[in-house]
Design an enzyme around this catalytic site. Sequence first.
Site, short mmCIF file in Angstrom:
data_model
loop_
_atom_site.label_atom_id
_atom_site.label_comp_id
_atom_site.label_asym_id
_atom_site.label_seq_id
_atom_site.Cartn_x
_atom_site.Cartn_y
_atom_site.Cartn_z
N ASN A 9 0.88 -1.18 0.00
CA ASN A 9 0.00 0.00 0.00
C ASN A 9 0.91 1.23 0.00
O ASN A 9 1.50 1.56 1.01
CB ASN A 9 -0.88 -0.03 1.26
CG ASN A 9 -1.69 1.24 1.42
OD1 ASN A 9 -1.81 2.04 0.49
ND2 ASN A 9 -2.26 1.42 2.61
N LYS A 11 0.18 4.25 -0.28
CA LYS A 11 -0.45 5.44 0.32
C LYS A 11 -0.19 6.68 -0.56
O LYS A 11 -0.13 6.55 -1.79
CB LYS A 11 0.05 5.65 1.75
CG LYS A 11 -0.11 4.41 2.61
CD LYS A 11 0.02 4.69 4.09
CE LYS A 11 0.07 3.39 4.85
NZ LYS A 11 0.00 3.55 6.29
N HIS A 95 -9.57 0.97 5.08
CA HIS A 95 -8.27 1.15 5.74
C HIS A 95 -8.45 2.09 6.94
O HIS A 95 -9.28 3.01 6.89
CB HIS A 95 -7.27 1.75 4.75
CG HIS A 95 -5.86 1.74 5.25
ND1 HIS A 95 -5.39 2.69 6.13
CD2 HIS A 95 -4.83 0.88 5.03
CE1 HIS A 95 -4.12 2.42 6.42
NE2 HIS A 95 -3.76 1.32 5.77
N GLU A 97 -6.84 4.52 7.96
CA GLU A 97 -6.69 5.95 7.66
C GLU A 97 -7.97 6.50 7.02
O GLU A 97 -8.33 7.66 7.25
CB GLU A 97 -5.45 6.17 6.78
CG GLU A 97 -4.18 5.99 7.60
CD GLU A 97 -3.00 5.38 6.86
OE1 GLU A 97 -2.96 5.44 5.62
OE2 GLU A 97 -2.12 4.83 7.54
N GLU A 167 -5.49 -5.13 10.65
CA GLU A 167 -4.47 -4.10 10.84
C GLU A 167 -4.73 -3.36 12.15
O GLU A 167 -5.54 -2.40 12.17
CB GLU A 167 -4.51 -3.10 9.69
CG GLU A 167 -4.22 -3.73 8.34
CD GLU A 167 -3.65 -2.71 7.38
OE1 GLU A 167 -2.53 -2.93 6.90
OE2 GLU A 167 -4.29 -1.68 7.14
N GLY A 173 2.31 2.09 10.74
CA GLY A 173 3.24 3.20 10.58
C GLY A 173 3.93 3.61 11.86
O GLY A 173 4.57 4.66 11.92
N SER A 213 3.31 -2.34 10.38
CA SER A 213 4.77 -2.36 10.52
C SER A 213 5.39 -3.71 10.18
O SER A 213 6.33 -4.16 10.83
CB SER A 213 5.16 -1.91 11.93
OG SER A 213 4.73 -0.57 12.16
C1 PEP Z 1 -0.74 -0.08 5.83
O1 PEP Z 1 -0.55 0.85 5.07
O2 PEP Z 1 -1.79 -0.71 5.71
C2 PEP Z 1 0.28 -0.41 6.83
C3 PEP Z 1 0.12 -1.50 7.53
O3 PEP Z 1 1.35 0.45 6.96
P1 PEP Z 1 2.77 0.12 7.67
O4 PEP Z 1 3.24 -1.18 7.09
O5 PEP Z 1 3.64 1.28 7.31
O6 PEP Z 1 2.51 0.00 9.15
#
Ligand code: PEP
Length: 253
Positions: A9, A11, A95, A97, A167, A173, A213
């Site tokens: 992803n 982003k 997601h 976000e 998630e 992040g 992460s």
């Molecule tokens: C994500 O964008 O869904 C995500 C898990 O980001 P990260 O791997 O940076 O934590």
Amino acid sequence: MRKPFIVGNWKMNLSLKEAVQLAGDIKSESAGVKNVDIGICPPFVFISSVYDVIKGSSVILGAQNVHDEDGGAFTGEVAGFMAKEAGCTYVIIGHSERRHVFGETDEFINRKLKKCVSIELAPIFCVGEKLEQREAGKTNDVIGEQLRNGLKDFTADAAGKLVIAYEPVWAIGTGKTATPDQANEVHAFIRDVLSTEFGAKVAGDMVIQYGGSVKPDNIKELLLQNDIDGALVGGASLKADSFLSMIKTADSL
Ligand code: PEP
């Protein structure tokens, strides 16, 4: 047998030049990978350029979001069929976000999921608890509610078209990853909910990704867990070497 599915992803990151370069590197370096499905989700404006780079390869293209309507006065939004026409076969829906920065509700997410399934744009449906919810012992309540609300009125057949991504919001992040046991416990719970709602066969076949992460040095332990079938990766998907290293680890398991 569930095949691991690892999705980057991107982003709101990368320039056009960087996106095209990254897609090209992923395509060429993953050519020999047989045991992993690989996906990338660039920003909308780069989707067509990235599609031109990866077409003909096994790398799958996804969007990061779509609207539930087919068209109309929705400034700044993109309809699912448009993402499909641009070459996407998957789309990330719900997601954290989108939920927490842009205020998306379970009801809106449910409408989007239904639309995507109806036009055969496969959703990667994200669920996850916030830190305070985990600390209050509410993880399963939150995840159960997100799943049931998001999949309201779904038939088993329609639910089976989805990928689920667990998630935990506190791990996205932040550099904090759920331990493999913590993550697997929630994945097993998700599969139980899916089994109750849609039957053991559908639930047993569904891919449940972990996200939060994920990096080259923790992906192996996560993927070795029974109910973890892949990863949705943000930060570590933005560099070809780290993304490919995770793909190669998954391919070797
Ligand atoms: C994500 O964008 O869904 C995500 C898990 O980001 P990260 O791997 O940076 O934590």
